[in-house]
Design a protein around this motif. Structure first.
Motif, mmCIF file in Angstrom:
data_model
loop_
_atom_site.group_PDB
_atom_site.id
_atom_site.type_symbol
_atom_site.label_atom_id
_atom_site.label_comp_id
_atom_site.label_asym_id
_atom_site.label_seq_id
_atom_site.Cartn_x
_atom_site.Cartn_y
_atom_site.Cartn_z
ATOM 1 N N THR A 30 78.044 11.091 -9.046
ATOM 2 C CA THR A 30 78.832 11.155 -10.278
ATOM 3 C C THR A 30 79.752 9.942 -10.327
ATOM 4 O OG1 THR A 30 80.519 12.511 -9.168
ATOM 5 C CG2 THR A 30 78.810 13.676 -10.406
ATOM 6 N N ARG A 31 80.249 9.655 -11.517
ATOM 7 C CA ARG A 31 81.184 8.539 -11.628
ATOM 8 C C ARG A 31 82.518 8.935 -11.024
ATOM 9 N NH1 ARG A 31 81.724 6.973 -17.687
ATOM 10 N NH2 ARG A 31 79.519 7.499 -17.721
ATOM 11 N N LYS A 32 83.262 7.963 -10.556
ATOM 12 C CA LYS A 32 84.531 8.216 -9.896
ATOM 13 C C LYS A 32 85.679 7.973 -10.864
ATOM 14 C CE LYS A 32 84.942 6.935 -5.626
ATOM 15 N NZ LYS A 32 85.096 6.094 -4.407
ATOM 16 N N ILE A 33 86.626 8.903 -10.893
ATOM 17 C CA ILE A 33 87.832 8.740 -11.701
ATOM 18 C C ILE A 33 89.043 8.890 -10.789
ATOM 19 C CG2 ILE A 33 86.643 9.688 -13.720
ATOM 20 C CD1 ILE A 33 88.412 12.218 -13.360
ATOM 21 N N ARG A 34 90.221 8.663 -11.342
ATOM 22 C CA ARG A 34 91.442 8.791 -10.559
ATOM 23 C C ARG A 34 92.379 9.803 -11.202
ATOM 24 N NH1 ARG A 34 91.756 5.023 -6.585
ATOM 25 N NH2 ARG A 34 93.830 5.831 -6.083
ATOM 26 N N LEU A 35 93.018 10.588 -10.356
ATOM 27 C CA LEU A 35 94.125 11.447 -10.759
ATOM 28 C C LEU A 35 95.344 10.949 -9.982
ATOM 29 C CD1 LEU A 35 92.495 14.976 -10.709
ATOM 30 C CD2 LEU A 35 93.513 13.876 -12.691
ATOM 31 N N GLY A 36 96.085 10.038 -10.573
ATOM 32 C CA GLY A 36 97.158 9.401 -9.829
ATOM 33 C C GLY A 36 96.561 8.673 -8.636
ATOM 34 N N PRO A 37 97.029 8.946 -7.416
ATOM 35 C CA PRO A 37 96.491 8.266 -6.235
ATOM 36 C C PRO A 37 95.185 8.870 -5.721
ATOM 37 C CG PRO A 37 98.235 9.758 -5.584
ATOM 38 C CD PRO A 37 98.187 9.805 -7.094
ATOM 39 N N VAL A 101 99.680 16.250 -10.582
ATOM 40 C CA VAL A 101 99.965 17.376 -11.469
ATOM 41 C C VAL A 101 99.138 17.234 -12.747
ATOM 42 C CG1 VAL A 101 101.737 18.524 -12.854
ATOM 43 C CG2 VAL A 101 102.297 17.676 -10.562
ATOM 44 N N ILE A 102 98.454 18.308 -13.106
ATOM 45 C CA ILE A 102 97.684 18.352 -14.351
ATOM 46 C C ILE A 102 98.360 19.321 -15.307
ATOM 47 C CG2 ILE A 102 95.481 18.992 -15.395
ATOM 48 C CD1 ILE A 102 94.122 18.216 -12.819
ATOM 49 N N ALA A 103 98.586 18.897 -16.520
ATOM 50 C CA ALA A 103 99.179 19.758 -17.541
ATOM 51 C C ALA A 103 98.073 20.533 -18.247
ATOM 52 C CB ALA A 103 99.965 18.919 -18.544
ATOM 53 N N ALA A 121 99.370 13.251 -13.944
ATOM 54 C CA ALA A 121 98.152 12.563 -13.503
ATOM 55 C C ALA A 121 96.970 12.903 -14.382
ATOM 56 C CB ALA A 121 97.847 12.922 -12.054
ATOM 57 N N GLY A 122 97.011 14.093 -14.998
ATOM 58 C CA GLY A 122 95.893 14.510 -15.827
ATOM 59 C C GLY A 122 96.324 15.550 -16.840
ATOM 60 N N VAL A 123 95.472 15.740 -17.835
ATOM 61 C CA VAL A 123 95.685 16.736 -18.877
ATOM 62 C C VAL A 123 94.400 17.529 -19.032
ATOM 63 C CG1 VAL A 123 96.133 17.111 -21.323
ATOM 64 C CG2 VAL A 123 97.388 15.336 -20.098
ATOM 65 N N ARG A 124 94.530 18.843 -19.102
ATOM 66 C CA ARG A 124 93.359 19.691 -19.369
ATOM 67 C C ARG A 124 93.422 20.148 -20.823
ATOM 68 N NH1 ARG A 124 92.150 25.614 -18.971
ATOM 69 N NH2 ARG A 124 90.059 25.737 -19.886
ATOM 70 N N VAL A 148 95.739 8.033 -17.538
ATOM 71 C CA VAL A 148 95.767 9.473 -17.290
ATOM 72 C C VAL A 148 94.361 10.041 -17.490
ATOM 73 C CG1 VAL A 148 96.674 11.697 -18.111
ATOM 74 C CG2 VAL A 148 98.185 9.714 -17.930
ATOM 75 N N ALA A 149 93.932 10.902 -16.576
ATOM 76 C CA ALA A 149 92.614 11.526 -16.692
ATOM 77 C C ALA A 149 92.684 12.740 -17.605
ATOM 78 C CB ALA A 149 92.106 11.943 -15.312
ATOM 79 N N ILE A 150 91.543 13.090 -18.173
ATOM 80 C CA ILE A 150 91.438 14.278 -19.023
ATOM 81 C C ILE A 150 90.350 15.183 -18.465
ATOM 82 C CG2 ILE A 150 90.745 15.156 -21.293
ATOM 83 C CD1 ILE A 150 92.044 12.764 -22.574
ATOM 84 N N ARG A 151 90.685 16.469 -18.328
ATOM 85 C CA ARG A 151 89.628 17.438 -18.008
ATOM 86 C C ARG A 151 89.273 18.201 -19.264
ATOM 87 N NH1 ARG A 151 88.987 22.983 -16.090
ATOM 88 N NH2 ARG A 151 91.071 23.214 -15.227
#
Length: 389
Positions: A30-37, A101-103, A121-124, A148-151
């Motif tokens: 799968t492709r790699k993403i980042r959530l903060g560090p 932390v994901i919101a 770091a992310g938002v769902r 910022v990543a998105i789920r």
């Protein structure tokens, strides 16, 4: 060389038997993403996450819950943002938390904007309740600029009405289509730091859905059985659903969703990964289920050994066996074990029988040798602190 206390007799040592150590299942690329560090997907380790149950706007209480989850082994934590005051607390929480932390956003897209601006770091987001396509596109643009990543979190219980009408219910095909449509909205604005979940409360439906999604996209997948239930039954459902997919190489991050303390979710998630050799295991007590061949109370013995080993922090598998037929062989497969019967127990370390002790001394002997082995492991790692808390 390991030695027993003087009052516990030693036994002759036979030839050692090699342990079997199979590699973990290969993972789908799968492709790699980042959530903060933290990296997710690709060749990054599979991460374990949980969700706090505190009111997020009580920021210090929420940070305490995050710290407890981190201490239990959590890599990522999600916080609920149903109110504006929750969104307003995110900047303080994101700044002081020591794991990403994901919101968790439902209905109010403006809170997702606030989460991005707060440095989460992310938002769902859930396609079933953030339905305005232009707002999803806006979130994609903002998240891309902020790193910022998105789920995309699809849930069988909250699918869009149009999807339900088209597919006749929350089928695997319906959930996958919901996810793919949201993916396209983000891709249309050039956003690709996405991970996806398609959760269902039925493990079998969940397995079929993730298999289908895995064939249709290379974005990293977050696995979970939603609304799995209380600790005991929920852990079983989650182990079936998550474990089956991980064994097929599907999945990049997991959450065991329980009606229990988030720390228990983390423990269960780690146990699933350890069982599949996808995370270095910690202390693991295995025992036979007992049968008519047993010559010792295996249930009680295993419980007593588990309690005696509490506080030992090392990747050790300790086997408690009460059968003279399979016991010796099973104990040899562990790092340390006992084959008990006829009022005594053969203590076996790394395939070698190193002692025979009275039945009443088995727990003491196992704790003694496990402590020695854990100390050896810490010395090899260059750690000097004692292993027993």
């Amino acid at each position: 060389m390991s030695t027993l206390p003087d009052h516990l007799p030693m036994a002759p040592t036979p030839e050692p038997v090699a342990n079997v150590d199979l590699p973990p299942p290969p993972r789908k690329a799968t492709r790699k993403i980042r959530l903060g560090p933290l990296e997710v997907g690709g060749d990054a380790p599979i991460s374990v996450q949980t969700m706090t149950v505190t009111p997020t706007h009580e920021a210090d209480l929420t940070l305490q819950a995050i710290a407890a989850a981190q201490a239990a082994g959590a890599d990522i934590v999600r916080v609920a943002v149903p109110r504006r005051e929750d969104a307003e607390a995110l900047a303080y929480i994101a700044e002081h938390a020591r794991i990403p932390v994901i919101a968790d956003i439902h209905f109010q897209w403006k809170y997702a904007v606030m989460a991005i601006e707060a440095g989460c770091a992310g938002v769902r987001i859930n396609p079933g309740n953030i339905k305005k396509h232009d707002k999803v596109a806006l979130l994609g643009k903002m998240a891309d600029e902020a790193g910022v990543a998105i789920r995309i979190g699809v849930n069988g219980g909250s699918l869009e009405d149009t999807i339900l009408e088209e597919f006749g219910g929350p089928t695997p095909e319906a959930m996958v289509e919901s996810a793919l449509r949201e993916i396209r909205l983000l891709e249309d604005v050039g956003f690709h730091d996405t991970k996806v979940s398609v959760k269902h409360s039925d493990p079998w439906v969940m397995i079929q859905t993730y298999r289908l999604l895995s064939q249709r996209t290379d974005y990293p997948l977050h696995l979970g059985v939603t609304e799995a239930g209380p600790l005991k039954t929920g852990s079983i459902k989650s182990a079936v659903g998550i474990g089956a997919l991980l064994a097929e190489g599907i999945g990049d991050t997991i959450r065991v969703s329980l009606s229990a303390d988030p720390v228990e979710e983390v423990k269960a998630g780690i146990a699933i990964l350890e069982s599949l050799h996808l995370r270095q295991r910690g202390l693991d007590v295995v025992s036979c289920p007992s049968c008519g061949r047993a010559q010792v109370d295996v249930w009680t013995l295993a419980e007593d050994v588990q309690k005696g080993l509490e506080g030992i922090e090392a990747p050790l598998r300790v086997a408690v066996m009460g059968c003279v037929v399979n016991g010796p062989g099973e104990a040899r497969e562990a790092d340390l074990g006992v084959a008990a019967g006829n009022g005594k127990g053969d203590i076996i370390k790394k395939g070698e029988k190193i002692a025979t002790v009275r039945e009443e001394d088995i727990v003491e002997a196992l704790v003694h040798f496990a402590s020695e082995m854990a100390d050896d492991i810490r010395r090899e790692r260059g750690e000097g602190a004692p292993v027993v808390a």
